[in-house]
Enzyme design. Structure first.
Site, PDB file in Angstrom:
ATOM      1  CG  HIS A 339      41.034  36.874  42.804  1.00  4.67           C
ATOM      2  ND1 HIS A 339      41.181  37.755  43.492  1.00  4.67           N
ATOM      3  CD2 HIS A 339      42.296  36.195  42.181  1.00  4.67           C
ATOM      4  CE1 HIS A 339      42.587  37.905  43.517  1.00  4.67           C
ATOM      5  NE2 HIS A 339      43.439  37.095  43.043  1.00  4.67           N
ATOM      6  CG  ASP A 343      48.704  39.782  37.248  1.00  6.08           C
ATOM      7  OD1 ASP A 343      48.176  39.859  38.632  1.00  6.08           O
ATOM      8  OD2 ASP A 343      49.705  40.091  36.841  1.00  6.08           O
ATOM      9  N   GLY A 344      45.990  41.256  38.331  1.00  6.32           N
ATOM     10  CA  GLY A 344      45.652  42.834  38.378  1.00  6.32           C
ATOM     11  C   GLY A 344      44.490  42.846  39.538  1.00  6.32           C
ATOM     12  N   GLY A 346      44.297  42.362  42.662  1.00  2.00           N
ATOM     13  CA  GLY A 346      44.278  42.956  43.906  1.00  2.00           C
ATOM     14  C   GLY A 346      44.495  44.777  43.959  1.00  2.00           C
ATOM     15  NE  ARG A 347      48.523  44.812  40.782  1.00  3.31           N
ATOM     16  CZ  ARG A 347      49.259  44.180  39.917  1.00  3.31           C
ATOM     17  NH1 ARG A 347      50.351  44.646  39.272  1.00  3.31           N
ATOM     18  NH2 ARG A 347      49.036  42.979  39.864  1.00  3.31           N
ATOM     19  CB  ILE A 348      41.177  46.322  39.813  1.00  7.26           C
ATOM     20  CG1 ILE A 348      42.118  46.596  38.910  1.00  7.26           C
ATOM     21  CG2 ILE A 348      39.951  46.894  39.633  1.00  7.26           C
ATOM     22  CD1 ILE A 348      41.680  45.670  37.650  1.00  7.26           C
ATOM     23  CG  HIS A 349      40.932  44.698  46.697  1.00 10.55           C
ATOM     24  ND1 HIS A 349      39.811  44.605  47.326  1.00 10.55           N
ATOM     25  CD2 HIS A 349      42.317  44.535  47.654  1.00 10.55           C
ATOM     26  CE1 HIS A 349      40.489  44.798  48.810  1.00 10.55           C
ATOM     27  NE2 HIS A 349      41.474  44.616  48.835  1.00 10.55           N
ATOM     28  NE  ARG A 350      46.396  47.217  47.257  1.00 10.58           N
ATOM     29  CZ  ARG A 350      46.693  45.787  46.749  1.00 10.58           C
ATOM     30  NH1 ARG A 350      46.138  45.104  47.427  1.00 10.58           N
ATOM     31  NH2 ARG A 350      47.401  45.558  45.693  1.00 10.58           N
TER      32      ARG A 350
END
Length: 514
Positions: A339, A343-344, A346-350
């Site tokens: 992490h 912010d951001g 989760g979307r970069i993770h995917r």
């Protein structure tokens, strides 16, 4: 080796660290080492012990082995047992080596200089700690892999002549999650999903495939925001969709991650871009005093540069030689546990899932599997996979609240993010990818073909602008294949009863009665 280096190993127990065993049994391997050396580490998902029965049983997170499997009650005995039967747990091994120091490792190697397990332990000590033991290079002994490829997925092999070892670890000391071989993963790999996807798109007309791909791309982008509980304007969804469509074209490094963060956030005025300078957590706050209630605690800010560099090295090296989905799970879930941004994440993770699949050529050219949509449909399972490690990680982190209602981590936690078991993550991701290939992709392509048939047949007997044909279809789709009285009285008041009936018949013929 001398026993001055040994700690006290327990006899048979029925409770181990508040976990009840299925039967009285003696901890063995990692469980014995964790207990004897009081290691503060995440417990392996499956612990081992030896019992009195002459059969191996697995239950409640324990593998109870037979008396003949019982190791010598020494550091060397339990380390050998662990490497032989349990595979590598790098987090446990590093913490163990930090506690033991080099002396007992040097002693066991001098006692058995050609032993394959002794040489593997020696290699792992120096690889994990970065410290060199005062030992001459090995001169004899058959070259053996440090990671048993029958137990865990290996990386590309490199010769480590000092130990007469083949280094096949799928990472570096800065980032090396591991994945166990399981029947589920073998089953997924044997499906040959890339070949299935290629065969499916081969028979789809090019224009329909292009529209299908465009829809699936936007679907993935929209779903990725929805997972985070956001409903951004359409232009942000499109912008992030374009970024996903270009996944794999650029290598992952710090600059690329920052570029992705800028794209995904849109308006960065209220978020600090770049690596975090403060702590971070996922969870809620106590209503009364705003005390953090973390479900997950992120890596310390001071550890982020090395962790990100480790991920970059993984992406540009071992990830290219691993199974595509397994590599994607390691990189993507490793990122989300670290992490690194405010912010951001989760979307970069995917996005990283798409990145790895793309560099492996896993998906057909121009087609993005809507993995985020599959995740959104299985959101509880997704959260369960994330928590499978977070719940074992959080109790090991010492922290205090900050005046800004954040967390400040007080102990050294970097290794908790470098080394973890990503098996469940890989199995979950494979299930999502399988669903997109066997369901989402063919269903969307078939829908586009049927919709074209519907529109062509309507256009054949009535002159109607394309936007009205689209609206007509939506009304039919929402109302079980029938035009509602409201639609007949307003938007389509000009239709005769015969025309309306004919349109409903065309819909039923192409899409079937709902």
């Amino acid at each position: 080796m001398t026993e001055s280096y040994q700690h006290q190993f327990s006899d048979a127990v029925i409770v181990f660290r508040e976990m009840r065993l299925p039967e009285p049994a003696t901890p063995a391997g990692y469980s014995a080492l964790i207990s004897a050396y009081r290691l503060a580490v995440p417990l392996p998902r499956t612990l081992s012990a030896t019992g009195e029965h002459h059969r191996i049983t697995e239950r409640d997170g324990w593998r109870i082995m037979t008396p003949r499997h019982a190791p010598h009650p020494t550091l060397e005995g339990h380390l050998t047992f662990a490497l032989k039967y349990e595979g590598l747990d790098l987090a446990v091994l590093k913490r163990l080596f930090q506690v033991t120091g080099p002396a007992p490792i040097e002693a066991l190697v001098r006692e058995s200089p050609t032993g394959s397990y002794a040489r593997r332990i020696w290699f792992l000590y120096e690889w994990l700690t970065g410290a060199r033991i005062d030992l001459p290079d090995a001169e004899a002994g058959r070259y053996v892999p440090v990671l048993d490829p029958e137990l865990q997925w290996p990386g590309p092999e490199k010769t480590a002549s000092r130990y007469r070892i083949r280094d096949n670890l799928p990472g570096t000391p800065e980032f090396c999650p591991l994945v166990f071989r399981t029947k589920n993963l073998e089953k997924f790999i044997n499906l040959e999903l890339p070949r299935r996807a290629e065969a499916m798109v081969k028979d789809v007309p090019r224009d329909i495939l292009a529209r299908t791909a465009a829809f699936l791309l936007q679907k993935d982008s929209r779903s990725s925001y929805a997972i985070e509980g956001e409903r951004p304007p359409h232009d942000r969804i499109q912008r992030w969709g374009r970024a996903i469509g270009e996944a794999g074209r650029q290598p992952i490094d710090r600059d690329e991650l920052l570029r992705l963060q800028r794209i995904v956030l849109g308006d960065p005025r209220f978020v600090r871009l770049g690596l975090r300078k403060e702590g971070g957590f996922v969870g809620e706050h106590d209503r009364d005093n705003r005390m953090p209630l973390p479900d997950h605690i992120s890596a310390r800010p001071e550890d982020l540069p090395r962790l990100i560099d480790g991920m970059v090295a993984f992406d540009q090296g071992p990830a290219r030689n691993l199974d595509a989905v397994i590599a994607a799970a390691i990189l993507a879930f490793g990122f989300v546990y670290i992490h690194p941004f405010e912010d951001g994440n989760g979307r970069i993770h995917r996005y990283l899932i798409h990145h790895v699949l793309a560099i492996h050529g896993f998906n057909p050219p121009g087609v993005v599997f809507p993995v985020s949509a599959a995740i959104l449909d299985q959101i509880n399972e997704y959260r369960g996979v994330l928590e499978s490690y977070s719940h074992r990680l959080v109790p090991l982190i010492e922290w205090e609240p900050t005046p800004q209602f954040n967390v400040r981590v007080l102990n050294d936690t970097g290794d908790l993010y470098r080394f973890f078991d990503a098996t469940l993550h890989a199995e979950f991701l494979y299930a999502c990818v399988q669903r997109t290939i066997e369901r989402d992709l063919p269903e969307e392509a078939a829908f586009r073909q049927r919709y074209d048939q519907f529109r062509q047949q309507v256009d054949a007997f009535i002159d109607m602008p394309e936007r009205l044909t689209d609206l007509l279809f939506r009304f039919l789709h929402q109302n079980g294949g029938h035009l509602s009285n409201r639609a007949r009285e307003k938007e389509f008041a000009a239709l005769t009863d015969d025309e309306a009936g004919r349109i409903e018949a065309i819909y039923a013929q192409t899409f079937g009665a709902n």
